[in-house]
Enzyme design. Structure first.
Site, mmCIF file in Angstrom:
data_model
loop_
_atom_site.group_PDB
_atom_site.id
_atom_site.type_symbol
_atom_site.label_atom_id
_atom_site.label_comp_id
_atom_site.label_asym_id
_atom_site.label_seq_id
_atom_site.Cartn_x
_atom_site.Cartn_y
_atom_site.Cartn_z
ATOM 1 N N GLU A 66 6.069 2.488 2.648
ATOM 2 C CA GLU A 66 7.538 1.998 2.338
ATOM 3 C C GLU A 66 8.188 2.826 1.764
ATOM 4 O OE1 GLU A 66 7.249 -2.340 0.881
ATOM 5 O OE2 GLU A 66 5.220 -1.646 0.261
ATOM 6 N N HIS A 83 5.576 -10.537 -3.614
ATOM 7 C CA HIS A 83 7.131 -11.158 -3.963
ATOM 8 C C HIS A 83 7.133 -12.612 -4.362
ATOM 9 C CE1 HIS A 83 9.170 -7.390 -3.592
ATOM 10 N NE2 HIS A 83 8.351 -6.825 -2.450
ATOM 11 N N ASP A 123 -13.188 -12.963 -1.337
ATOM 12 C CA ASP A 123 -14.369 -14.064 -1.660
ATOM 13 C C ASP A 123 -13.693 -15.474 -1.122
ATOM 14 O OD1 ASP A 123 -16.011 -12.249 -2.732
ATOM 15 O OD2 ASP A 123 -15.596 -13.089 -4.850
ATOM 16 N N ASP A 133 12.130 -1.695 2.024
ATOM 17 C CA ASP A 133 12.094 -0.705 0.926
ATOM 18 C C ASP A 133 12.038 0.687 1.333
ATOM 19 O OD1 ASP A 133 11.281 -2.053 -1.598
ATOM 20 O OD2 ASP A 133 9.632 -2.986 -0.490
ATOM 21 N N ARG A 142 -0.662 -10.379 1.958
ATOM 22 C CA ARG A 142 -0.327 -8.968 1.188
ATOM 23 C C ARG A 142 -0.541 -9.039 -0.285
ATOM 24 N NH1 ARG A 142 5.872 -6.667 1.883
ATOM 25 N NH2 ARG A 142 6.296 -8.616 1.113
#
Length: 259
Positions: A152, A49, A88, A178, A74
């Site tokens: 969610e 987001h 990585d 959500d 996230r």
């Protein structure tokens, strides 16, 4: 020189220890560094987001490197291509949003594991391998990487038992905002039906032997911890900033402007 096989966040997760942190919506290493001395167990940098970038995540990971606060991300989505550069960077714990089925859970596991157990590409001169110095990284990567899946939706809750049963999933994190919206209560995370569903989800996750996480305001956090939640996001850095700034302004600036 051997690379450590330990991810402190994952080790606490497997022991069932409660861990508390914040989502980080801001995009600066300075904010991350400032928060790293607060004592939180983790900061979850949000790539879903926010308009973040890999260079930004890199500087934020470096900002936490000298602290005991763990760096989590996230992910934007389940797209497996997006996982490679994050892992990585030696960001060992990732959370995938809006997982609805066991097949999606299996796809997430494949994205974070090397062949033959997954499809993660092999990077050589990257931070995770000590820029090529740690040839044994590949052998211990599966133990280091921690995979959280976010639930969610009502569909995700219906399929919760099957998702929990997927090997390689370390924890499931309920997203109440959500979830509330999917249940017909737009952004109402504290709606009684949503709270009931979230509490039931936390209990089912723990009963299945997985770690259970949730986003909860401070007023609701204890309730979810009592239900078994052991990974709790107490809000976000910008949320803390705005609430405290608004309160300060209300006490001084707005009071002076009042007729």
């Amino acid at each position: 020189m051997p690379v450590p096989a330990v991810n402190p966040f994952k080790q606490k997760l497997l022991r069932g220890e409660p861990q508390f942190g914040l989502f980080c919506m801001s995009l600066t290493a300075q904010t991350a560094e400032a928060l790293s001395s607060c004592g939180f167990d983790f900061l979850m940098f949000d790539a879903e987001h926010t308009p973040t970038s890999l260079p930004t995540l890199y500087t934020q990971a470096l900002a936490l490197a000298a602290s005991t606060t763990q760096c989590l991300v996230r992910m934007p989505s389940l797209d497996p291509v997006l996982f490679k550069p994050v892992l990585d960077l030696a960001i060992d714990t990732v959370m995938v949003p809006n997982i609805r089925t066991a097949e999606e859970a299996r796809a997430a596991v494949r994205a974070v594991r090397y062949p033959p157990h997954g499809i993660r590409g092999v990077g050589g001169s990257v931070r995770a391998t000590g820029y090529g110095r740690h040839a044994d990284y590949y052998a211990v990567a599966a133990d280091r990487v921690c995979l959280l899946l976010q639930i969610e939706s009502a569909e995700g809750l219906r399929n919760l038992d099957a998702i929990c049963a997927v090997d390689g999933v370390d924890g499931l994190f309920i997203g109440p905002v959500d979830l509330a919206t999917d249940m017909g209560h737009l952004a109402q995370a504290t709606h009684p039906q949503v709270v009931e569903a979230a509490l039931d989800g936390v209990r089912r996750i723990r009963a299945a032997g997985k770690a259970a996480g949730i986003l909860a305001a401070e007023a609701q956090a204890a309730m979810y911890v009592d239900a078994g939640a052991n990974v709790v996001c107490l809000g976000s850095d910008l949320g803390v900033l705005v609430r405290n700034a608004d309160a300060l302004a209300a006490r001084w600036v707005r009071a002076e402007q009042a007729p």
